[in-house]
Design a protein around this motif. Structure first.
Motif, PDB file in Angstrom:
ATOM      1  N   ALA A  81       0.662  -1.621   0.045  1.00  0.00           N
ATOM      2  CA  ALA A  81      -0.345   0.317  -0.042  1.00  0.00           C
ATOM      3  C   ALA A  81       0.813   1.217   0.367  1.00  0.00           C
ATOM      4  O   ALA A  81       1.901   1.054   0.285  1.00  0.00           O
ATOM      5  N   LYS A  82       0.681   2.087  -0.591  1.00  0.00           N
ATOM      6  CA  LYS A  82       0.934   3.915  -0.798  1.00  0.00           C
ATOM      7  C   LYS A  82       0.209   4.700  -0.632  1.00  0.00           C
ATOM      8  O   LYS A  82      -0.769   4.923  -1.357  1.00  0.00           O
ATOM      9  N   PHE A  83       0.493   5.791  -0.238  1.00  0.00           N
ATOM     10  CA  PHE A  83       0.161   7.319   0.394  1.00  0.00           C
ATOM     11  C   PHE A  83       0.417   8.054   0.005  1.00  0.00           C
ATOM     12  O   PHE A  83       1.891   8.187   0.413  1.00  0.00           O
ATOM     13  N   ALA A  84       0.847   8.835  -1.192  1.00  0.00           N
ATOM     14  CA  ALA A  84       1.542  10.064  -1.489  1.00  0.00           C
ATOM     15  C   ALA A  84       0.231  11.141  -1.755  1.00  0.00           C
ATOM     16  O   ALA A  84      -0.332  11.190  -2.380  1.00  0.00           O
ATOM     17  N   LEU A  85       1.149  12.283  -1.198  1.00  0.00           N
ATOM     18  CA  LEU A  85       0.186  13.847  -1.459  1.00  0.00           C
ATOM     19  C   LEU A  85       1.050  14.220  -2.181  1.00  0.00           C
ATOM     20  O   LEU A  85       2.258  14.884  -2.609  1.00  0.00           O
ATOM     21  N   PHE A  86       0.371  15.437  -3.367  1.00  0.00           N
ATOM     22  CA  PHE A  86       0.888  16.313  -4.505  1.00  0.00           C
ATOM     23  C   PHE A  86      -0.286  17.699  -4.008  1.00  0.00           C
ATOM     24  O   PHE A  86      -1.027  17.355  -4.142  1.00  0.00           O
ATOM     25  N   HIS A  87       0.799  18.163  -4.857  1.00  0.00           N
ATOM     26  CA  HIS A  87       0.288  19.582  -5.087  1.00  0.00           C
ATOM     27  C   HIS A  87       0.118  20.388  -6.394  1.00  0.00           C
ATOM     28  O   HIS A  87       1.056  19.968  -7.190  1.00  0.00           O
ATOM     29  N   HIS A  88      -0.533  20.655  -6.643  1.00  0.00           N
ATOM     30  CA  HIS A  88      -1.134  21.741  -8.404  1.00  0.00           C
ATOM     31  C   HIS A  88      -0.487  22.669  -8.320  1.00  0.00           C
ATOM     32  O   HIS A  88      -0.632  22.971  -7.378  1.00  0.00           O
ATOM     33  N   GLU A  94       2.362  17.774  -8.674  1.00  0.00           N
ATOM     34  CA  GLU A  94       4.138  17.705  -8.076  1.00  0.00           C
ATOM     35  C   GLU A  94       4.308  16.980  -6.817  1.00  0.00           C
ATOM     36  O   GLU A  94       3.223  17.464  -5.868  1.00  0.00           O
ATOM     37  N   PRO A  95       4.847  15.865  -6.491  1.00  0.00           N
ATOM     38  CA  PRO A  95       4.750  15.066  -5.463  1.00  0.00           C
ATOM     39  C   PRO A  95       5.630  16.273  -4.297  1.00  0.00           C
ATOM     40  O   PRO A  95       6.078  17.262  -4.618  1.00  0.00           O
ATOM     41  N   THR A  96       4.613  15.955  -2.628  1.00  0.00           N
ATOM     42  CA  THR A  96       5.662  16.648  -2.125  1.00  0.00           C
ATOM     43  C   THR A  96       5.853  15.107  -1.195  1.00  0.00           C
ATOM     44  O   THR A  96       6.550  14.118  -1.332  1.00  0.00           O
ATOM     45  N   VAL A  97       6.790  16.133   0.090  1.00  0.00           N
ATOM     46  CA  VAL A  97       7.597  14.978   1.070  1.00  0.00           C
ATOM     47  C   VAL A  97       7.049  14.078   1.593  1.00  0.00           C
ATOM     48  O   VAL A  97       7.154  13.021   2.817  1.00  0.00           O
ATOM     49  N   PHE A  98       5.523  14.265   2.015  1.00  0.00           N
ATOM     50  CA  PHE A  98       5.322  13.649   2.461  1.00  0.00           C
ATOM     51  C   PHE A  98       4.112  12.129   2.046  1.00  0.00           C
ATOM     52  O   PHE A  98       3.661  11.983   0.993  1.00  0.00           O
ATOM     53  N   ARG A 164      -4.752  23.741  -4.066  1.00  0.00           N
ATOM     54  CA  ARG A 164      -5.122  22.523  -3.881  1.00  0.00           C
ATOM     55  C   ARG A 164      -3.649  21.288  -3.989  1.00  0.00           C
ATOM     56  O   ARG A 164      -2.744  21.572  -3.972  1.00  0.00           O
ATOM     57  N   TYR A 165      -4.888  20.418  -3.366  1.00  0.00           N
ATOM     58  CA  TYR A 165      -4.180  19.113  -3.331  1.00  0.00           C
ATOM     59  C   TYR A 165      -4.737  17.935  -3.377  1.00  0.00           C
ATOM     60  O   TYR A 165      -5.977  17.359  -3.412  1.00  0.00           O
ATOM     61  N   LYS A 166      -3.854  16.858  -3.701  1.00  0.00           N
ATOM     62  CA  LYS A 166      -4.737  15.534  -4.216  1.00  0.00           C
ATOM     63  C   LYS A 166      -3.600  14.362  -2.843  1.00  0.00           C
ATOM     64  O   LYS A 166      -2.546  13.883  -3.091  1.00  0.00           O
ATOM     65  N   THR A 167      -4.090  13.597  -2.931  1.00  0.00           N
ATOM     66  CA  THR A 167      -4.329  12.448  -1.909  1.00  0.00           C
ATOM     67  C   THR A 167      -4.117  11.400  -3.069  1.00  0.00           C
ATOM     68  O   THR A 167      -5.420  11.119  -3.777  1.00  0.00           O
ATOM     69  N   VAL A 168      -2.577  10.241  -3.025  1.00  0.00           N
ATOM     70  CA  VAL A 168      -2.699   9.158  -4.172  1.00  0.00           C
ATOM     71  C   VAL A 168      -2.608   7.425  -3.061  1.00  0.00           C
ATOM     72  O   VAL A 168      -2.026   8.232  -2.860  1.00  0.00           O
ATOM     73  N   ILE A 169      -3.599   7.651  -3.513  1.00  0.00           N
ATOM     74  CA  ILE A 169      -3.789   6.330  -2.450  1.00  0.00           C
ATOM     75  C   ILE A 169      -3.859   4.491  -3.520  1.00  0.00           C
ATOM     76  O   ILE A 169      -4.828   5.026  -4.778  1.00  0.00           O
ATOM     77  N   GLY A 184      -3.895  -4.215 -10.090  1.00  0.00           N
ATOM     78  CA  GLY A 184      -3.576  -3.129  -9.046  1.00  0.00           C
ATOM     79  C   GLY A 184      -4.680  -2.198  -8.731  1.00  0.00           C
ATOM     80  O   GLY A 184      -5.699  -2.239  -9.960  1.00  0.00           O
ATOM     81  N   VAL A 185      -5.280  -1.290  -7.914  1.00  0.00           N
ATOM     82  CA  VAL A 185      -5.815  -0.466  -7.092  1.00  0.00           C
ATOM     83  C   VAL A 185      -5.802   1.231  -6.646  1.00  0.00           C
ATOM     84  O   VAL A 185      -4.826   0.921  -6.381  1.00  0.00           O
ATOM     85  N   CYS A 186      -5.841   1.850  -7.340  1.00  0.00           N
ATOM     86  CA  CYS A 186      -5.782   2.780  -7.294  1.00  0.00           C
ATOM     87  C   CYS A 186      -6.748   4.042  -7.429  1.00  0.00           C
ATOM     88  O   CYS A 186      -7.899   4.198  -7.917  1.00  0.00           O
ATOM     89  N   PHE A 187      -6.872   5.577  -5.722  1.00  0.00           N
ATOM     90  CA  PHE A 187      -7.827   6.185  -6.241  1.00  0.00           C
ATOM     91  C   PHE A 187      -7.021   7.458  -5.358  1.00  0.00           C
ATOM     92  O   PHE A 187      -6.167   7.554  -4.830  1.00  0.00           O
ATOM     93  N   GLU A 188      -7.403   8.125  -6.156  1.00  0.00           N
ATOM     94  CA  GLU A 188      -7.709  10.120  -5.102  1.00  0.00           C
ATOM     95  C   GLU A 188      -8.619  10.104  -4.647  1.00  0.00           C
ATOM     96  O   GLU A 188      -9.579  10.238  -4.697  1.00  0.00           O
ATOM     97  N   ILE A 189      -8.071  11.287  -3.514  1.00  0.00           N
ATOM     98  CA  ILE A 189      -8.994  12.552  -2.992  1.00  0.00           C
ATOM     99  C   ILE A 189      -8.078  14.034  -3.656  1.00  0.00           C
ATOM    100  O   ILE A 189      -7.494  13.949  -2.653  1.00  0.00           O
ATOM    101  N   ARG A 190      -9.347  15.125  -3.321  1.00  0.00           N
ATOM    102  CA  ARG A 190      -8.354  15.657  -3.763  1.00  0.00           C
ATOM    103  C   ARG A 190      -9.359  17.266  -3.463  1.00  0.00           C
ATOM    104  O   ARG A 190     -10.480  16.647  -2.979  1.00  0.00           O
ATOM    105  N   GLY A 191      -8.712  18.246  -2.690  1.00  0.00           N
ATOM    106  CA  GLY A 191      -9.152  19.472  -2.416  1.00  0.00           C
ATOM    107  C   GLY A 191      -8.222  20.314  -1.875  1.00  0.00           C
ATOM    108  O   GLY A 191      -7.576  20.181  -2.963  1.00  0.00           O
ATOM    109  N   GLU A 192      -8.632  21.440  -0.788  1.00  0.00           N
ATOM    110  CA  GLU A 192      -8.026  22.570  -0.676  1.00  0.00           C
ATOM    111  C   GLU A 192      -7.456  22.447   0.278  1.00  0.00           C
ATOM    112  O   GLU A 192      -8.343  22.546   1.231  1.00  0.00           O
TER     113      GLU A 192
END
Length: 198
Positions: A81-88, A94-98, A164-169, A184-192
């Motif tokens: 499993a992987k969780f990554a936070l991206f910034h628009h 763009e990837p972040t350190v999270f 804007r950010y999105k979490t990719v799981i 595999g399974v992939c989804f995003e959660i987007r928000g401010e």
């Protein structure tokens, strides 16, 4: 002298730490991954949410009911499993350190130090059944007690989060020979991102 400076630095870092929450863009919460590998399926193709009630009210998501797995894997498969936070920024994500990842998700589902335990699996009441089958067995029901969810990052030090950010799981299954399963399974959660006022 160095000890005093270190203590001052640690104290100031604690004061400057900031909490943020993600205010959702989409009331449906989950969106398909925009850059998923070929053959990847959406979370709603791996877990049936028909019996799960999700309601968004301001900055809180109210969740209750059951979800049932439709992702049919073998008992000895391993799920990474992987969780990554991206910034628009400037039209690109763009990837972040999270980032958080585990090579073997199932034994970690109920680890109290993991984010998914704090935000999700601690509210699954049929723990014994879920620990036995994880999300690998077709038809495993995840029974949730009603709970409220706020998507938060706590004690963030450094640059201010805004925009804007999105979490990719993502979840990826591997057989006993460590060969990836085809879907595999992939989804995003987007928000401010919004700073939480203390």
């Amino acid at each position: 002298m160095w000890k005093i400076l270190f203590l001052i630095h640690v104290g100031l870092a604690g004061i400057w730490a900031t909490d943020y929450e993600l205010l959702l863009e989409d009331p449906d919460i989950f969106t398909p991954c925009t850059e998923a590998p070929p053959g990847t399926i959406f979370i709603r193709d791996a877990i049936n949410f028909d019996q799960l009630k999700v309601e968004q009210e301001a900055d809180t998501i109210h969740i209750s009911g059951n979800a049932t797995t439709t992702w049919d894997l073998q008992p000895n498969d391993r799920i990474a499993a992987k969780f990554a936070l991206f910034h628009h920024q400037r039209g690109n994500w763009e990837p972040t350190v999270f980032t958080m990842a585990t090579k073997d998700f199932c034994p970690m589902m109920y680890d109290k130090d993991q984010y998914w335990f704090k935000y999700w699996t601690s509210f699954i009441t049929n723990r014994e059944d879920v620990e036995q089958h994880c999300i690998k067995k077709l038809g495993t029901t995840l029974i949730h007690e009603p709970f409220d969810l706020r998507l938060m990052l706590k004690n963030i030090r450094g640059a201010t989060l805004s925009g804007r950010y999105k979490t990719v799981i993502s979840f990826e299954a591997f057989d006993e020979r460590n060969v990836p399963r085809p879907h595999g399974v992939c989804f995003e959660i987007r928000g401010e991102a919004e700073k939480i006022k203390k």
